[in-house]
Design an enzyme around this catalytic site. Structure first.
Site, PDB file in Angstrom:
ATOM      1  CE1 TYR A 172      18.421  -0.166 -42.213  1.00 32.27           C
ATOM      2  CE2 TYR A 172      17.344  -1.526 -43.846  1.00 32.27           C
ATOM      3  CZ  TYR A 172      17.583  -1.198 -42.529  1.00 32.27           C
ATOM      4  OH  TYR A 172      16.987  -1.922 -41.533  1.00 32.27           O
ATOM      5  CE  LYS A 223      16.281   8.762 -29.502  1.00 34.37           C
ATOM      6  NZ  LYS A 223      15.436   8.356 -28.373  1.00 34.37           N
ATOM      7  CG  ASP A 262      12.609   6.721 -27.745  1.00 33.23           C
ATOM      8  OD1 ASP A 262      12.051   7.581 -28.451  1.00 33.23           O
ATOM      9  OD2 ASP A 262      13.545   6.987 -26.973  1.00 33.23           O
ATOM     10  CG  ASP A 322      13.872  -3.188 -41.848  1.00 26.28           C
ATOM     11  OD1 ASP A 322      12.947  -4.003 -41.878  1.00 26.28           O
ATOM     12  OD2 ASP A 322      15.048  -3.478 -42.126  1.00 26.28           O
TER      13      ASP A 322
END
Ligand code: NAI
Length: 332
Positions: A122, A169, A202, A226
């Site tokens: 972002y 991740k 995930d 988000d």
């Protein structure tokens, strides 16, 4: 107090929250600032200086959503505001609300998302390398990762929470998410009383859907925070009921997780609960505990009574009918 109604359903739901706060009797001098798609296009400025000047004066704001055009147009006002005021911690409590029918009727969900709010993908650093090839830069810094981790652990300790789970991740993005996780681990060492866990994003998404009641505090970089916020909102009844706060060293801006909901804007049917609960967080931030508790209890009571629920949670009440029911209980 700076009040930014925003656009779409923003003016409807912030008005509802403002009326409820005023009904508590806490005297607030609301400084209304227009910031929406129309003013941005007219002034050709995403974040006009008068908005920042007002927030620099009041230090605290209540904000409705502001529309961001998709795949083009002006950049996000929300991202710009968070960066300009260095509102680094996005705090989003997600609770079961008794009276809302969900797929998780039999479990109590009570988790908090701590989303880093100033960097990651972002940061807005994108460019076209050559035609048809674009590059977006994912920025993760030690400074920002440490301060959101520190915020989450400190909050957990101060509020009797037991566990912080870093979501990442780092198996793939070994440098960027790797740094985020290393900062979380380093911070965890200073909080031996708080259990620390890690989950790959995930897997975290699957586990949240399967066993949401197992989660406590979730610490995440901006993008995952988000996305997972909306996922968790879906677990407890949707975006109409999940509040949030953007907190920095010197300022705090309270706003719902949801956006401007153009599909229902102007119809008087938006659920103002999320912004009302954001206003409850704001009252707590201001030290107005009794008013915050009274407003919170009134909202939860309206849900338990079940007679004036908005459409997104299975009722037929308009925004105003729901708000009036909350106000009657606040003043009872
Ligand atoms: P959205 O959150 O506005 O709406 C998603 C769905 O949830 C829609 O079906 C909407 O009707 C429903 N919904 C949301 N809030 C509700 C409420 N209070 N009561 C009843 N139903 C509600 O997400 P969407 O459609 O993806 O985004 C619309 C615009 O909002 C976009 O321009 C986006 O950039 C902006 N946005 C702004 C945010 C902010 O200002 N902080 C945050 C998220 C999105």
């Amino acid at each position: 107090m700076t009040l930014i109604p925003g656009d779409g359903i923003g003016p409807e739901v912030t008005l509802a929250a403002q009326r409820a706060v005023d009904a508590t009797g806490v005297k607030i001098d609301w400084r209304r600032c227009e910031l929406n798609e129309e003013t941005i296009l007219r002034k050709n400025e995403v974040l006009p200086p008068e908005i920042l000047a007002s927030l620099n004066r009041t230090k605290v704001g209540l904000k409705g959503p502001v529309t961001t055009p998709i795949a083009g147009g002006f950049p996000s006002v929300n991202v710009a505001l968070r960066k300009a005021l260095d509102l680094f911690a996005n705090v989003r409590p997600v609770h079961t609300l008794k009276g809302v029918k969900t797929r998780y009727q039999d479990v109590a969900i009570d988790l908090i998302i701590f989303r880093e709010n100033t960097e990651d993908l972002y940061a807005g650093l994108e460019h076209e390398v050559v035609p048809d090839v674009v590059e977006s830069l994912k920025i993760i810094t030690r400074k920002a990762s440490l301060r959101i981790a520190e915020y989450a652990f400190r909050y957990a300790r101060a509020n009797g929470r037991r566990r912080v789970t870093a979501v990442h991740k780092a198996n793939i993005m070994k440098l960027s998410d790797g740094l985020f996780v290393r900062c979380a681990r380093e911070t965890a060492l200073q909080y031996p009383d708080i259990e620390y866990k890690e989950l790959i994003v995930d897997n975290a998404s699957m586990q949240l859907v399967m066993r949401p009641e197992k989660f406590d505090c979730l610490l995440m970089p901006n993008l995952y925070g988000d996305i997972v916020s909306d996922l968790t909102a879906g677990l407890v009844g949707g975006l109409g009921i999940v509040p949030g706060a953007n907190v920095g060293e010197h300022h705090a801006v309270f706003e719902a997780v949801h956006g401007s909901a153009p599909d229902i804007a102007g119809q008087g049917i938006a659920n103002p609960t999320a912004v009302m609960l954001s206003a409850v967080m704001m009252l707590r931030h201001l030290g107005e505990r009794e008013a915050a508790d009274r407003m919170h209890d009134a909202i939860t009571q309206v849900y338990q009574d079940g007679k004036h629920l908005p459409g997104d949670v299975g009722g037929t009440a308009s925004t105003a009918e729901f708000t009036n029911a909350v106000i009657r209980l606040i003043q009872a």
